[in-house]
Design a protein around this motif. Structure first.
Motif, PDB file in Angstrom:
ATOM      1  N   GLN A 269      58.993  40.306  47.395  1.00  9.03           N
ATOM      2  CA  GLN A 269      58.062  39.447  46.662  1.00  9.03           C
ATOM      3  C   GLN A 269      58.202  37.920  47.457  1.00  9.03           C
ATOM      4  O   GLN A 269      57.364  37.356  47.801  1.00  9.03           O
ATOM      5  CB  GLN A 269      58.366  39.162  45.351  1.00  9.03           C
ATOM      6  CG  GLN A 269      56.954  38.567  44.593  1.00  9.03           C
ATOM      7  CD  GLN A 269      56.999  39.138  43.346  1.00  9.03           C
ATOM      8  OE1 GLN A 269      57.750  39.603  42.791  1.00  9.03           O
ATOM      9  NE2 GLN A 269      55.821  38.585  42.547  1.00  9.03           N
TER      10      GLN A 269
ATOM     11  N   GLN B  34      50.763  41.659  41.168  1.00  7.46           N
ATOM     12  CA  GLN B  34      52.061  41.678  42.069  1.00  7.46           C
ATOM     13  C   GLN B  34      53.042  42.442  41.458  1.00  7.46           C
ATOM     14  O   GLN B  34      53.593  43.481  42.002  1.00  7.46           O
ATOM     15  CB  GLN B  34      52.177  40.289  42.766  1.00  7.46           C
ATOM     16  CG  GLN B  34      51.144  39.613  43.587  1.00  7.46           C
ATOM     17  CD  GLN B  34      51.749  38.234  43.833  1.00  7.46           C
ATOM     18  OE1 GLN B  34      52.890  38.081  44.020  1.00  7.46           O
ATOM     19  NE2 GLN B  34      50.692  37.487  44.119  1.00  7.46           N
ATOM     20  N   THR B  35      53.533  41.952  40.316  1.00 11.25           N
ATOM     21  CA  THR B  35      54.458  42.639  39.550  1.00 11.25           C
ATOM     22  C   THR B  35      54.208  44.194  39.393  1.00 11.25           C
ATOM     23  O   THR B  35      55.228  45.097  39.509  1.00 11.25           O
ATOM     24  CB  THR B  35      54.736  41.943  38.184  1.00 11.25           C
ATOM     25  OG1 THR B  35      54.862  40.575  38.441  1.00 11.25           O
ATOM     26  CG2 THR B  35      55.971  42.598  37.438  1.00 11.25           C
TER      27      THR B  35
ATOM     28  N   ASP C 178      50.191  39.028  38.065  1.00  8.60           N
ATOM     29  CA  ASP C 178      50.363  39.972  37.305  1.00  8.60           C
ATOM     30  C   ASP C 178      50.408  41.225  38.137  1.00  8.60           C
ATOM     31  O   ASP C 178      51.088  42.419  37.918  1.00  8.60           O
ATOM     32  CB  ASP C 178      49.631  40.231  35.995  1.00  8.60           C
ATOM     33  CG  ASP C 178      50.013  39.400  34.842  1.00  8.60           C
ATOM     34  OD1 ASP C 178      50.987  38.654  35.050  1.00  8.60           O
ATOM     35  OD2 ASP C 178      48.991  39.185  34.070  1.00  8.60           O
TER      36      ASP C 178
ATOM     37  N   LYS D   3      53.536  45.683  32.260  1.00 11.31           N
ATOM     38  CA  LYS D   3      52.322  44.514  32.236  1.00 11.31           C
ATOM     39  C   LYS D   3      52.205  43.733  30.671  1.00 11.31           C
ATOM     40  O   LYS D   3      52.632  44.617  29.955  1.00 11.31           O
ATOM     41  CB  LYS D   3      51.022  45.009  32.885  1.00 11.31           C
ATOM     42  CG  LYS D   3      51.255  45.381  34.139  1.00 11.31           C
ATOM     43  CD  LYS D   3      49.862  45.549  34.961  1.00 11.31           C
ATOM     44  CE  LYS D   3      49.258  44.082  35.007  1.00 11.31           C
ATOM     45  NZ  LYS D   3      48.051  43.922  35.751  1.00 11.31           N
TER      46      LYS D   3
ATOM     47  N   ASN E 184      56.812  47.028  41.211  1.00  9.12           N
ATOM     48  CA  ASN E 184      57.411  47.861  40.419  1.00  9.12           C
ATOM     49  C   ASN E 184      56.977  49.419  40.616  1.00  9.12           C
ATOM     50  O   ASN E 184      57.840  50.220  40.767  1.00  9.12           O
ATOM     51  CB  ASN E 184      57.015  47.682  38.977  1.00  9.12           C
ATOM     52  CG  ASN E 184      57.976  46.462  38.447  1.00  9.12           C
ATOM     53  OD1 ASN E 184      58.778  45.895  39.177  1.00  9.12           O
ATOM     54  ND2 ASN E 184      57.631  45.813  37.228  1.00  9.12           N
TER      55      ASN E 184
ATOM     56  N   GLU F 279      62.933  41.455  44.533  1.00 10.89           N
ATOM     57  CA  GLU F 279      63.060  40.109  44.640  1.00 10.89           C
ATOM     58  C   GLU F 279      62.863  39.707  46.199  1.00 10.89           C
ATOM     59  O   GLU F 279      62.100  38.717  46.456  1.00 10.89           O
ATOM     60  CB  GLU F 279      64.134  39.477  44.037  1.00 10.89           C
ATOM     61  CG  GLU F 279      64.394  37.994  44.298  1.00 10.89           C
ATOM     62  CD  GLU F 279      65.774  37.568  43.695  1.00 10.89           C
ATOM     63  OE1 GLU F 279      66.167  36.284  44.139  1.00 10.89           O
ATOM     64  OE2 GLU F 279      66.339  38.309  43.002  1.00 10.89           O
TER      65      GLU F 279
END
Length: 471
Positions: A258, A274-275, A272, A4, A279, A255
């Motif tokens: 999402q 979500q990433t 942020d 992050k 991960n 990818e």
């Protein structure tokens, strides 16, 4: 842990091997929290607790978490519950300023059978109330959200973690102008849960059976509400994207995931987060694969979605994983108001989700959080291969506090697999505190390998010293 954007790092706390985490003894006004998971914006006018609190914590049926701005309706609720035979702990009377009231709150949550979160816009702004809900969640308490304002008003400013922890639960609404109707509804739910727990206690399988019971209820309540794509099991999802393929590279999986769940992710999580979530989800999925491959297989995805031998819907499993991770962050982050009590009482609420989440915290980009997670993992008593593996990685951490915590954790667990790495640190680490922690861990582990290696090292060191003196 998923990366992050960097944030300013706090000053490190002094690490004492006998008392690795210093308890807070004074509850002060919140400041904005450094949050590497899901930033809350903590307002300057957050709640300050009363210094007068109820001293007796044990043998209480229920604990109420609330904002002190809502103390009048809290008092009415407490009085009504006790008139109906439900004993209540709440932080309003009995304690003096010298008592460690933060510890009392944690103790009350862990010891009570039921947990009521009295929800208002004031409650959800309070870092203390957020932490209390998170501790109740990871300690597997029966949580009862009781709202005194509309759900829309409360949700509008509720942080993501708290929303996830409370969203799947049935809310009760207490209208101050029509108190009895909401109260009677709540009372029936509380009594039913107390009766259920009493029966479980007789069977001697309390926690496991209650969790299964709640999971079944959750599935029944939510199955009719989910859109078709949210009701898909992992095998259906896999065949939709990767039919006839044995594996997929994890970046491709991220990818596709999402894109497919874009609208649903956007409803619940900041971008942020979500990433971060995806991960960490991928890291969790590939952990079951023995090789170092960065590919996800259909089987590894199904293993991730299997809980208590039952295959869950993919979206539901991801949601429950996110709930655990947000709760663990709120409880074990360095700024948490219940962190110390949580660490000291991990044995009371060990669960697979707690242990898995602590392992995930060892990948957090904040060094203090990694150190706390290492100490906490040791206290769970869990010594399976995955736990030892992630703690061994701590010994290579660039931060000395994490290396020190990893040494102490592995020593506490008497992990013989760690001996070669601990010997290396004892001999070579450039930080004296880490060398001392490694030595303490080796002594705790003991055994012929340790004794022989330490003896040889000491003999060589003495011979080198004598040669130096002669020259």
């Amino acid at each position: 842990m998923g990366s992050k954007p960097s944030t300013p790092r706090p000053k490190k706390e002094t690490f004492d091997s006998k008392n690795p985490v210093k308890p807070q003894t004074k509850r002060t006004k919140d400041v904005k929290s450094e949050n590497t998971f899901a930033p809350h914006e903590v307002p300057d006018d957050v709640d300050k607790p009363d210094l007068n609190r109820q001293d007796s914590v044990s043998n209480r049926d229920l604990m109420i978490s609330y904002s002190h701005q809502d103390k009048e309706i809290m008092a009415k609720l407490r009085e009504s519950l006790e008139k109906n035979g439900i004993s209540v702990w709440v932080d309003v009377v009995g304690l003096t300023a010298g008592v460690d009231f933060l510890s009392k709150i944690g103790e009350a949550i862990l010891d009570a059978k039921l947990f009521v979160s009295l929800l208002s816009t004031s409650t959800v702004k309070s870092k203390y109330c957020q932490d209390e809900v998170a501790l109740a969640y990871i300690s597997q308490k029966a949580i009862f959200p009781v709202a005194i304002q509309s759900q829309e008003e409360i949700y509008a400013i509720m942080d993501t973690g708290m929303k996830l922890q409370l969203a799947s639960l049935e809310w009760t609404f207490l209208n101050p102008d029509n108190f009895d109707e909401g109260f009677n509804d709540l009372l029936s739910k509380l009594k039913a849960e107390l009766e259920f727990q009493a029966k479980e206690a007789e069977l001697g399988n309390q926690v496991k059976e209650r969790l299964k019971h709640r999971q079944r209820n959750f599935q029944r309540q939510k199955s009719d509400l989910l859109d078709p794509h949210l009701s898909e099991h992992p095998d259906v999802y896999w065949d939709k994207f990767y039919k006839n393929r044995e594996s997929v590279e994890f970046n491709q999986f991220a990818e596709d995931f999402q894109k497919y769940y874009k609208d649903d992710l956007n409803k619940m999580y900041p971008l942020d987060d979500q990433t971060w979530l995806i991960n960490n989800l991928i890291e969790e999925v590939i952990m079951s694969i023995e090789s170092e491959s960065k590919h996800i297989t259909k089987k590894s995805l199904e293993d991730f979605c299997t809980v208590d031998g039952e295959l869950q819907v993919l979206w539901q499993r991801v949601t429950s994983y996110a709930q655990d991770m947000y709760a663990m962050k709120d409880v074990f982050a360095m700024e948490s108001t219940v962190r110390v009590d949580a660490i000291e009482n991990l044995g009371k609420y060990q669960s697979v989700s707690v242990i898995e989440s602590l392992r995930d915290l060892l990948r957090n980009e904040n060094a203090n959080t990694r150190a706390v997670a290492a100490v906490s993992l040791a206290k769970t008593g869990n010594q399976d291969k995955s736990t030892i593996n992630v703690l061994l990685k701590c010994l290579n951490d660039k931060d000395r506090l994490v290396r020190e915590a990893g040494c102490l954790a592995l020593g506490h667990m008497k992990a013989k697999r760690a001996v070669p790495r601990l010997l290396h640190l004892w001999r070579n680490d450039f930080i004296s505190h880490v060398r001392e922690a490694a030595q303490a861990a080796l002594i705790q582990i003991g055994g012929d390998q340790v004794d022989k290696a330490m003896h040889i090292t000491k003999v060589l060191a003495e011979e080198i010293r004598l040669l130096t003196e002669e020259n």
